[in-house]
Design an enzyme around this catalytic site. Structure first.
Site, PDB file in Angstrom:
ATOM      1  N   ASP A  24     -21.689  -8.121  22.467  1.00 10.20           N
ATOM      2  CA  ASP A  24     -21.245  -7.073  21.855  1.00 10.20           C
ATOM      3  C   ASP A  24     -20.584  -6.569  23.273  1.00 10.20           C
ATOM      4  OD1 ASP A  24     -22.005  -7.565  19.370  1.00 10.20           O
ATOM      5  OD2 ASP A  24     -23.794  -6.245  19.426  1.00 10.20           O
ATOM      6  N   ASP A  38     -18.393  -8.200  14.088  1.00 11.16           N
ATOM      7  CA  ASP A  38     -19.063  -6.992  13.526  1.00 11.16           C
ATOM      8  C   ASP A  38     -18.260  -6.329  12.813  1.00 11.16           C
ATOM      9  OD1 ASP A  38     -21.426  -7.966  14.821  1.00 11.16           O
ATOM     10  OD2 ASP A  38     -21.075  -6.700  16.303  1.00 11.16           O
TER      11      ASP A  38
END
EC number: 3.4.23.36
Length: 192
Positions: A130, A144
């Site tokens: 991320d 995501d």
């Protein structure tokens, strides 16, 4: 072969749309993660718009918002089940909107699943990369955001009564003409 000879042509077109959207999302996710790993040093965020929007390297062992960090193997199995489910539903789609929504979910699930299989500490336990941080929102990636956007789109089209087969739910009298119009549109697609 014309559509009259092949009534499954709209079905094939929607399935191709689903897989095309998923492929674009997967490619963008993989590319951005490769660049993020190469450019962003852990603990040294890159400011884009002050400290509101930054690029920050985070290795996420859990699900969204870093929940269930000790259950990475279970999250991997759930992601595999989502991929299989989307592919099974995708083979019967006649709605373009459903194809786009499911394509976004499929591409995102595959992007994070690749991390789970191929990133350290090992297969079924890999940590997802991320790197996008916006304000107070948890750090995320392209996969995501694709999953969230796909899910939101699917909720919206469900609320509008659009079914995966392209028809509209006739829950009340106001939806009945829409179902007839959808059926007529499907018939005209077959003839075109």
């Amino acid at each position: 072969m014309t559509d009259v000879e092949n009534p499954d042509r709209p079905l094939a077109r929607r399935t191709r749309r689903l897989f095309a959207v998923a492929a674009v999302v997967l490619a963008l996710d993989l590319l951005t993660k490769i660049v993020a790993v190469a450019v962003i040093e852990p603990g040294r965020p890159i400011e884009i718009i002050g400290d509101t929007v930054t690029l920050r390297m985070v290795r996420n062992a859990g699900a969204a918002f870093s929940m269930a960090t000790g259950m990475t193997w279970l999250l991997t199995l759930v992601a595999v089940a989502v991929v299989v489910g989307v592919i099974r539903i995708g083979r019967t789609l006649r709605s373009g909107w459903w194809a786009v929504g499911l394509g976004l979910v499929l591409g995102g699930a595959l992007g994070n699943l690749i991390d789970r299989f191929f990133r350290s500490p090992g297969p079924l336990q890999g940590h997802v990369v991320d790197f996008v941080s916006i304000g107070w929102w948890p750090v995320f990636n392209v996969a995501d955001s694709s999953i969230v956007c796909g899910a939101v789109l699917l909720v919206i089209i469900t609320l509008f009564g659009i079914e995966p087969d392209g028809t509209r739910r006739a829950d009340d009298k106001s939806d009945a003409p829409a179902a007839t119009e959808s059926a007529a549109a499907t018939e005209s697609e077959k003839k075109a």
